[in-house]
Motif scaffolding. Structure first.
Motif, short mmCIF file in Angstrom:
data_model
loop_
_atom_site.label_atom_id
_atom_site.label_comp_id
_atom_site.label_asym_id
_atom_site.label_seq_id
_atom_site.Cartn_x
_atom_site.Cartn_y
_atom_site.Cartn_z
N THR A 226 -4.35 17.59 -4.86
CA THR A 226 -3.38 16.51 -4.98
C THR A 226 -2.00 17.02 -5.35
N LEU A 227 -0.96 16.46 -4.73
CA LEU A 227 0.40 16.82 -5.08
C LEU A 227 0.64 16.57 -6.57
N ILE A 241 11.37 8.08 -17.73
CA ILE A 241 11.77 8.11 -16.32
C ILE A 241 10.59 8.48 -15.41
N PHE A 242 9.89 9.58 -15.72
CA PHE A 242 8.87 10.03 -14.76
C PHE A 242 7.51 9.36 -14.95
N ILE A 243 7.17 8.88 -16.14
CA ILE A 243 5.86 8.25 -16.34
C ILE A 243 5.73 6.94 -15.54
N PRO A 244 6.72 6.03 -15.55
CA PRO A 244 6.58 4.81 -14.73
C PRO A 244 6.37 5.12 -13.24
N TYR A 245 7.05 6.14 -12.73
CA TYR A 245 6.86 6.51 -11.32
C TYR A 245 5.43 6.98 -11.11
N PHE A 246 4.94 7.80 -12.00
CA PHE A 246 3.56 8.29 -11.91
C PHE A 246 2.57 7.14 -11.97
N ASN A 247 2.78 6.21 -12.88
CA ASN A 247 1.87 5.06 -13.01
C ASN A 247 1.77 4.27 -11.71
N ALA A 248 2.86 4.21 -10.97
CA ALA A 248 2.92 3.39 -9.76
C ALA A 248 2.50 4.14 -8.50
N HIS A 249 2.28 5.45 -8.60
CA HIS A 249 1.95 6.25 -7.40
C HIS A 249 0.63 6.97 -7.61
N ARG A 250 -0.41 6.38 -7.08
CA ARG A 250 -1.77 6.88 -7.29
C ARG A 250 -2.10 8.11 -6.47
N ASP A 251 -1.19 8.51 -5.59
CA ASP A 251 -1.45 9.66 -4.73
C ASP A 251 -0.87 10.95 -5.29
N MET A 252 -0.54 10.97 -6.58
CA MET A 252 -0.02 12.18 -7.21
C MET A 252 -0.65 12.36 -8.58
N LYS A 253 -0.57 13.57 -9.09
CA LYS A 253 -1.02 13.86 -10.45
C LYS A 253 0.16 14.35 -11.28
N LEU A 254 -0.03 14.35 -12.58
CA LEU A 254 1.06 14.69 -13.50
C LEU A 254 0.56 15.59 -14.62
N ILE A 255 1.29 16.69 -14.85
CA ILE A 255 1.05 17.55 -16.02
C ILE A 255 2.28 17.44 -16.91
N LYS A 371 11.34 10.96 -1.53
CA LYS A 371 11.70 11.92 -0.49
C LYS A 371 10.74 13.12 -0.50
N PHE A 372 10.49 13.67 -1.68
CA PHE A 372 9.59 14.82 -1.80
C PHE A 372 8.17 14.45 -1.34
N CYS A 373 7.71 13.26 -1.70
CA CYS A 373 6.32 12.87 -1.45
C CYS A 373 6.06 12.43 -0.01
N THR A 374 7.12 12.20 0.74
CA THR A 374 6.94 11.75 2.14
C THR A 374 7.46 12.75 3.16
N ASP A 375 8.36 13.61 2.75
CA ASP A 375 8.96 14.59 3.66
C ASP A 375 8.59 15.99 3.17
N TYR A 376 7.44 16.50 3.64
CA TYR A 376 6.95 17.78 3.13
C TYR A 376 7.81 18.95 3.60
N GLY A 377 8.52 18.76 4.71
CA GLY A 377 9.45 19.79 5.15
C GLY A 377 10.60 19.95 4.18
N PHE A 378 11.11 18.83 3.70
CA PHE A 378 12.18 18.83 2.69
C PHE A 378 11.69 19.47 1.40
N LEU A 379 10.48 19.10 0.99
CA LEU A 379 9.89 19.66 -0.23
C LEU A 379 9.74 21.17 -0.11
N ASP A 380 9.21 21.62 1.00
CA ASP A 380 8.98 23.06 1.21
C ASP A 380 10.29 23.84 1.22
#
Length: 406
Positions: A226-227, A241-255, A371-380
């Protein structure tokens, strides 16, 4: 002398603060104990090279130099001093030094006594360490002193019309190894020309850390396929800032590796989370598979933790100033940070290289993460640019070693 008056006032303020602050009390006791430590531990027959760093971050900047000198000149011993408990407490057992202790406050008597006991044959002060009495005493004894990874700005006292006494401090250095050309030009204007632009030794250090990164099987198991966003050295404003985004996006994990590791802060983080969470100190294989968020509730792992993420968020940019961005960037991952980054040259470099991204709040963060989570070319591409920035700026260590002769 105005400088000494300020120092004595500062000594009084520190002693008063020690009555109310455990951290300051620890520092005061450590400084007091420095002289007995030197009396007991210094080998009078040996030759010592002294390294001084204010805290842990500065120590990491100086560490590549310590270890290179140890390797090239094994007959010399190393004295490492700290000003802050956050540096000393973490590295008091550092095996690369023969003696580790606090540096007493910069009064004339402390400087004379310390240098007399330590008897260094050479000294290195890292980044912003400009202690007049210590430098004057070393200069009086013809001990060469080098400033490492220092950086200068027009607003510093050295460059003000009333900064004459402070400018004299810089004349005590045998050489100043600075991070950029602007520092060279500023110093030249006040008559300091024994300078070399070498960059920042932290680039060398993070590359070495990357090569020696710890394998953490439980973290790898937690991440799976998982991303994963790694939030390093976070504070409450960052977490908001980052916890609410994480709570709303079940397709990612957070450390999350918070900057302040205490029970109240950990509990505060857990209250904000709406998805399964586990602390690193309590992790099992079953919990690792079930959790979506991992909280690192211990010290010493963050630089290895970054390798398990695809995106890094570096804390401090909404308060004290951002923490170490290079520890994450070296793994070839984009780094996100808040607006308080203007005094951090590496953050400016990462932004210019398009491997670092400044945000001003949740809206910026959410848009960037989308952007990072949908455009893997941009992320890479962003990750590769961050990694290349670190590699392209390494080499300060070799430049310093060409100038320093033992």
């Amino acid at each position: 002398m105005i400088y000494n008056l300020i120092i004595y006032l500062y000594v009084g303020a520190v002693k008063l603060a020690a009555l109310f602050s455990k951290k300051v009390s620890v520092m005061v006791k450590g400084e007091k104990d420095a002289f007995p430590v030197l009396q007991q531990r210094i080998d009078r027959q040996a030759k010592y090279i002294w390294f001084h760093a204010a805290s842990l971050g500065e120590f990491e900047q100086g560490r590549p130099l310590i270890e290179e000198i140890r390797k090239r000149y094994p007959d010399y011993k190393i004295l490492q001093t700290f000003f802050s408990p956050s540096g000393y407490e973490v590295r008091k057992d550092y095996k690369g030094a023969d003696v580790v202790c606090y540096l007493p406050l910069d009064t004339p008597s402390n400087a004379r006594r310390f240098v007399e006991l330590a008897r260094p044959c050479m000294a290195f002060f890292v980044k912003y360490e400009f202690w007049k009495n210590y430098l004057t005493e070393l200069n009086r004894r013809n001990v060469p002193v080098y400033s490492v990874s220092s950086i200068f700005r027009p607003e510093q006292l050295f460059f003000r019309w009333y900064g004459g006494e402070y400018r004299s401090i810089l004349k005590c250095f045998a050489h100043l190894f600075v991070q950029n050309q602007e520092s060279v030009e500023l110093l030249k204007k006040i008559g300091i020309t024994n300078t070399t632009v070498v960059g920042d030794t932290r680039f060398d250090r993070v590359l070495e850390i990357c090569r020696q990164a710890k394998e953490l099987p439980m973290v790898e198991l937690f991440r799976g396929e998982t991303l994963t966003l790694v939030a390093g050295s976070s504070w409450a404003p960052d977490e908001d800032i980052f916890i609410p985004y994480f709570n709303a996006h079940r397709d990612m994990k957070l450390i999350i590796a918070p900057h302040v590791i205490n029970e109240s802060h950990i509990v505060e983080i857990i209250r904000k989370l709406e998805r399964p969470v586990v602390r690193y100190s309590q992790i099992t294989e079953e919990k690792a598979r079930q959790a979506d968020c991992l909280i690192i509730d211990c010290f010493g792992l963050l630089s290895s933790i970054y390798r398990y993420g695809e995106i890094a968020y570096i804390g401090g940019g909404f308060g004290v100033g951002i923490h170490n961005t290079l520890e994450a960037a070296v793994y070839g991952m984009p780094v996100i940070f808040g607006p308080n980054n203007q005094k951090f040259m590496e953050a400016q470099g990462l932004k210019e290289a398009k491997g670092g991204f400044e945000i001003h709040g949740a809206t910026d963060f959410n848009e960037l993460m989308d952007k990072f989570c949908t455009d893997y070319g941009f992320l890479d591409k962003a990750g590769k640019k961050a990694g290349n920035y670190v590699r392209n700026n390494a080499g300060a260590l070799d430049k310093i070693m060409k100038e320093v002769k033992l």
